[in-house]
Write a protein that holds these residues in place. Structure first.
Motif, mmCIF file in Angstrom:
data_model
loop_
_atom_site.group_PDB
_atom_site.id
_atom_site.type_symbol
_atom_site.label_atom_id
_atom_site.label_comp_id
_atom_site.label_asym_id
_atom_site.label_seq_id
_atom_site.Cartn_x
_atom_site.Cartn_y
_atom_site.Cartn_z
ATOM 1 N N ILE A 186 0.823 -1.207 0.000
ATOM 2 C CA ILE A 186 0.000 0.000 0.000
ATOM 3 C C ILE A 186 0.859 1.260 0.000
ATOM 4 N N LYS A 187 1.874 1.292 0.824
ATOM 5 C CA LYS A 187 2.699 2.488 0.957
ATOM 6 C C LYS A 187 3.730 2.623 -0.153
ATOM 7 N N GLY A 188 3.876 1.598 -0.985
ATOM 8 C CA GLY A 188 4.852 1.683 -2.066
ATOM 9 C C GLY A 188 6.289 1.700 -1.582
ATOM 10 N N VAL A 189 6.587 0.906 -0.555
ATOM 11 C CA VAL A 189 7.939 0.866 0.006
ATOM 12 C C VAL A 189 8.824 0.020 -0.903
ATOM 13 N N PHE A 190 10.029 0.523 -1.205
ATOM 14 C CA PHE A 190 10.963 -0.194 -2.065
ATOM 15 C C PHE A 190 11.921 -1.030 -1.219
ATOM 16 N N ASN A 191 12.444 -2.059 -1.847
ATOM 17 C CA ASN A 191 13.369 -2.964 -1.171
ATOM 18 C C ASN A 191 14.772 -2.362 -1.214
ATOM 19 N N THR A 192 15.031 -1.479 -0.266
ATOM 20 C CA THR A 192 16.329 -0.816 -0.225
ATOM 21 C C THR A 192 17.453 -1.723 0.269
ATOM 22 N N SER A 193 17.122 -2.902 0.791
ATOM 23 C CA SER A 193 18.164 -3.828 1.250
ATOM 24 C C SER A 193 18.871 -4.526 0.085
ATOM 25 N N ASN A 194 18.304 -4.443 -1.113
ATOM 26 C CA ASN A 194 18.917 -5.073 -2.281
ATOM 27 C C ASN A 194 20.019 -4.151 -2.830
ATOM 28 N N GLU A 195 21.155 -4.197 -2.216
ATOM 29 C CA GLU A 195 22.253 -3.337 -2.599
ATOM 30 C C GLU A 195 23.107 -4.001 -3.673
ATOM 31 N N THR A 196 23.717 -3.186 -4.507
ATOM 32 C CA THR A 196 24.617 -3.653 -5.558
ATOM 33 C C THR A 196 26.031 -3.218 -5.209
ATOM 34 N N ASN A 197 26.876 -4.180 -4.926
ATOM 35 C CA ASN A 197 28.260 -3.902 -4.543
ATOM 36 C C ASN A 197 29.142 -3.916 -5.781
ATOM 37 N N TYR A 198 29.980 -2.922 -5.910
ATOM 38 C CA TYR A 198 30.906 -2.845 -7.035
ATOM 39 C C TYR A 198 32.220 -2.249 -6.543
ATOM 40 N N GLU A 199 33.226 -2.324 -7.375
ATOM 41 C CA GLU A 199 34.579 -1.907 -7.005
ATOM 42 C C GLU A 199 34.664 -0.385 -6.912
ATOM 43 N N LYS A 200 35.302 0.080 -5.852
ATOM 44 C CA LYS A 200 35.461 1.518 -5.645
ATOM 45 C C LYS A 200 36.819 2.021 -6.143
ATOM 46 N N GLU A 201 37.805 1.132 -6.166
ATOM 47 C CA GLU A 201 39.136 1.500 -6.618
ATOM 48 C C GLU A 201 39.481 0.700 -7.862
ATOM 49 N N ALA A 202 40.219 1.328 -8.751
ATOM 50 C CA ALA A 202 40.578 0.688 -10.015
ATOM 51 C C ALA A 202 41.661 -0.354 -9.783
ATOM 52 N N PRO A 203 41.460 -1.602 -10.208
ATOM 53 C CA PRO A 203 42.510 -2.626 -10.050
ATOM 54 C C PRO A 203 43.621 -2.428 -11.079
ATOM 55 N N ASP A 204 44.690 -3.144 -10.860
ATOM 56 C CA ASP A 204 45.812 -3.043 -11.782
ATOM 57 C C ASP A 204 45.505 -3.762 -13.086
ATOM 58 N N GLY A 205 45.966 -3.187 -14.175
ATOM 59 C CA GLY A 205 45.810 -3.811 -15.477
ATOM 60 C C GLY A 205 44.405 -3.732 -16.050
ATOM 61 N N ILE A 206 43.583 -2.791 -15.600
ATOM 62 C CA ILE A 206 42.228 -2.656 -16.131
ATOM 63 C C ILE A 206 42.285 -2.022 -17.513
ATOM 64 N N SER A 207 41.445 -2.495 -18.416
ATOM 65 C CA SER A 207 41.494 -2.026 -19.804
ATOM 66 C C SER A 207 40.291 -1.173 -20.189
ATOM 67 N N ILE A 208 39.459 -0.772 -19.230
ATOM 68 C CA ILE A 208 38.278 0.040 -19.532
ATOM 69 C C ILE A 208 38.345 1.335 -18.754
ATOM 70 N N CYS A 224 17.232 1.566 -6.910
ATOM 71 C CA CYS A 224 16.795 0.830 -5.716
ATOM 72 C C CYS A 224 15.823 1.648 -4.871
ATOM 73 N N ASN A 225 15.948 2.980 -4.907
ATOM 74 C CA ASN A 225 15.111 3.848 -4.065
ATOM 75 C C ASN A 225 14.696 5.092 -4.858
ATOM 76 N N PRO A 226 13.720 4.970 -5.782
ATOM 77 C CA PRO A 226 13.306 6.126 -6.597
ATOM 78 C C PRO A 226 12.727 7.287 -5.792
ATOM 79 N N PRO A 227 12.054 7.093 -4.624
ATOM 80 C CA PRO A 227 11.516 8.261 -3.908
ATOM 81 C C PRO A 227 12.575 9.279 -3.506
ATOM 82 N N SER A 228 13.813 8.835 -3.346
ATOM 83 C CA SER A 228 14.853 9.780 -2.946
ATOM 84 C C SER A 228 15.156 10.797 -4.036
ATOM 85 N N LEU A 229 14.807 10.499 -5.295
ATOM 86 C CA LEU A 229 15.090 11.428 -6.387
ATOM 87 C C LEU A 229 14.202 12.661 -6.313
#
Length: 603
Positions: A186-208, A224-229
């Motif tokens: 009813i309240k349109g609550v989003f599943n904010t616990s579904n987080e997407t983890n990705y690399e924060k620092e560039a590894p060595d030898g990256i080609s992109i 993941c949380n459109p109401p915050s926009l």
């Protein structure tokens, strides 16, 4: 408990021995229905017996739903635990015991079983769905069943047990009504616990480009949380900037049909739930996957639809600047989906159809989830007529309108509520149809609209009596004001004197004339006709007669004087000829003739 153990060995249907077994084990006060304490005692006995059967099945190494199954030639032989469940289900269905007992046993059974055995247990639940969904059982055990299914979903893997999870969700969709509030967010609550983890620092030898990598995966935080926009303008600005970078990259690296067919994973991914990896080493391969691009672009469309109508209040609606940005980005996303192989246009069409249907569910939830079910219409009894409801003003709609007017008294006193149009304004449409240059077909002519013509006659009767009087002579088209008609049509409907009106005019003149002498043996009509004919054929004789004054009393010449004057005139025809002409051509005078002028002068 031993009595129930023996009852499990019966081969007949449960209705033959189930109630008798309960009476022997409990000795209830009533013969067919247990009271509260007796229900609690029976539930404890059955839960203990079920726990012992599961323990024995685990020790024997057999599947719990097949434990104790007798080896017979019959194909419908079942184990002891399903037999116990059938007995309890029959007692609950017939209301011999409390209706929620069967749901409690099913919950205990799933908690004591492994996931492999839970599939067999859930298969039993699916087979008894119609009985468990009956109103007398559903009302007592729906919350227990919902808790049981949610616990199973938590224990299952969303990546490896997709089919089993789908079976549970489909069961809940059929078991619970569509308007069940426990199944609606009813309240349109989003599943904010579904987080997407990705690399924060560039590894060595990256080609992109690592900056693009971080920009791309940072979009998942906003997805993941459109109401915050809508609540934070700064987040909206960062989101649009990141999205623009991603869309520019997709447009700069379009996929060909060969690459789309070679790298498409949609058909392979239909059997399992895709969870894309976020490793920076896979970024180059993922950009070449059309299904990967489609997942991201569809997420953008879902967010845009939410932001455009996030809530009921005006403060939650996006600003005009945000609407323009959403419109521009949405067009770019749809264009990218259309050019993404394979079958980009068909895919975009399906996505737009799904999003359009989703809007209906959104409005349904915002209206409080009204029930879809309608009460069945009661059939009329034979020989009895159902009395029609009586309304204050004849029908339901008028009564509701009158009630609304009572609540809003200014509605009836508003001067702009009803305005009577002018005759010229009302007949303008008919005048346009009568114009030959308009080319209006006969079937679309306003004169065929009975309601329109009837209203127009009422307006003309009140405001234009002259036009209303032309209805008898020219029909409905004659009522149209002449100033609205073009020149080539107007002359057809102008008033013309008819023979009937002329004769009425002459009768009025004759009625005003004085009576004639005794020697005036002929009727006034004959004299009038003869004088009129004489004036037409010999106007000079009439003028001489008037000048000499040889006329009878009252200034009206007699027949003898007219004959004498005609014989003295060499150019005048004989009297017999005059009578013959009068008899041969009666009523041939048209328009304002000399005869009318002479009659007016004589009078």
């Amino acid at each position: 408990m031993e009595i129930f153990r023996k009852a499990l060995l019966h081969s007949g249907p449960p209705e033959n021995f189930a109630l008798q077994t309960v009476q022997e084990a409990i000795k209830p006060q009533r013969q067919t229905k247990l009271v509260l304490d007796e229900n609690q005692l029976l539930e404890n006995i059955l839960r203990t017996l079920l726990q012992e059967l599961v323990s024995c099945a685990v020790q024997s190494g057999e599947p719990i739903m097949h434990y104790g199954q007798s080896i017979v030639e019959e194909d419908d032989a079942i184990g002891q635990i399903p037999r116990l469940l059938d007995i309890v289900l029959y007692l609950c269905e017939k209301e011999h015991v409390e209706g929620g007992m069967i749901f409690q046993l099913l919950e205990d059974l799933t908690e004591m079983s492994t996931m492999k055995n839970c599939k067999d247990i859930f298969a039993y639940i699916e087979s008894k769905q119609d009985i468990l969904g009956k109103q007398e059982l559903f009302a007592r055990g729906k919350l227990v069943m919902l808790r049981t299914c949610n616990q199973l979903l938590r224990r299952l893997s969303k990546a490896n047990d997709v089919v089993f999870c789908g079976r549970i969700l489909m069961f809940l969709a059929h078991f619970f009504p569509l308007s069940e509030r426990s199944a609606v967010n009813i309240k349109g609550v989003f599943n904010t616990s579904n987080e997407t983890n990705y690399e924060k620092e560039a590894p060595d030898g990256i080609s992109i480009d690592f900056n693009f990598y971080k920009t791309f995966w940072s979009l998942q935080e906003y997805f993941c949380n459109p109401p915050s926009l809508t609540l934070n303008p700064t987040k909206w600005h960062r989101f649009t900037s990141s999205l623009t970078v991603v869309l520019n990259t997709f447009e700069a690296q379009p996929l060909s049909d060969e690459e789309g067919n070679a790298n498409n994973l949609e058909e392979e991914g239909a059997a399992f739930n895709i969870k894309y990896l976020t490793s920076s080493k896979l970024m180059g391969l993922e950009l070449k996957d059309p299904s990967f691009r489609r997942h991201v672009l569809v997420q953008c469309l879902i967010v845009f639809d939410y932001v455009k109508a996030p809530g009921k209040t005006d403060k939650d609606l996006p600003s005009e600047a945000m609407k323009e940005e959403i419109k521009a980005s949405e067009d770019r996303v749809k264009k990218l989906l259309e050019v993404t192989p394979p079958k980009g246009k068909e895919f975009l069409s399906n996505i737009e159809h799904i999003l359009e249907r989703e809007k209906n569910w959104v409005w349904w939830k915002r209206d409080g989830c009204p029930p879809f079910e309608k009460q069945p219409i009661e059939k009329k009894a034979d020989g009895l007529k159902k009395r029609r409801p009586r309304w204050r003003l004849g029908n339901k709609e008028l009564s509701q309108l009158w009630k609304w007017a009572d609540q809003n008294p200014n509605a009836l006193t508003d001067p702009e509520r009803v305005q009577t149009p002018a005759v010229t304004d009302y007949w303008k449409a008919m005048a346009d149809d009568m114009d030959p240059s308009a080319g209006i077909e006969a079937e679309y002519h306003h004169k065929n609209n009975k309601v329109y013509c009837w209203k127009g006659l009422r307006f003309s009767a009140r405001q234009d009596l002259e036009g209303f009087s032309r209805f008898t002579e020219f029909g409905i088209e004659g009522v149209v004001p002449l100033e609205l008609l073009p020149a080539e049509v107007r002359y057809k409907y102008q008033t013309k004197p008819t023979d009937k009106s002329k004769r009425a005019k002459k009768d009025d003149i004759k009625g005003s004339l004085p009576p004639s002498e005794d020697n005036q043996s002929t009727s006034m009509s004959e004299v009038d006709g003869e004088s009129g004919r004489n004036d037409l054929e010999a106007p000079s004789a009439a003028m001489d007669m008037d000048s000499t004054g040889n006329n009878s009393q009252g200034g009206t010449p007699t027949l003898d004087e007219i004959s004498k004057q005609s014989s003295e005139s060499p150019d005048a025809p004989e009297a017999g000829q005059i009578e013959t002409d009068l008899d041969a051509e009666p009523g041939m005078i048209d328009g304002e003739t000399d005869a009318d002028v002479d009659l007016e002068t004589v009078a």
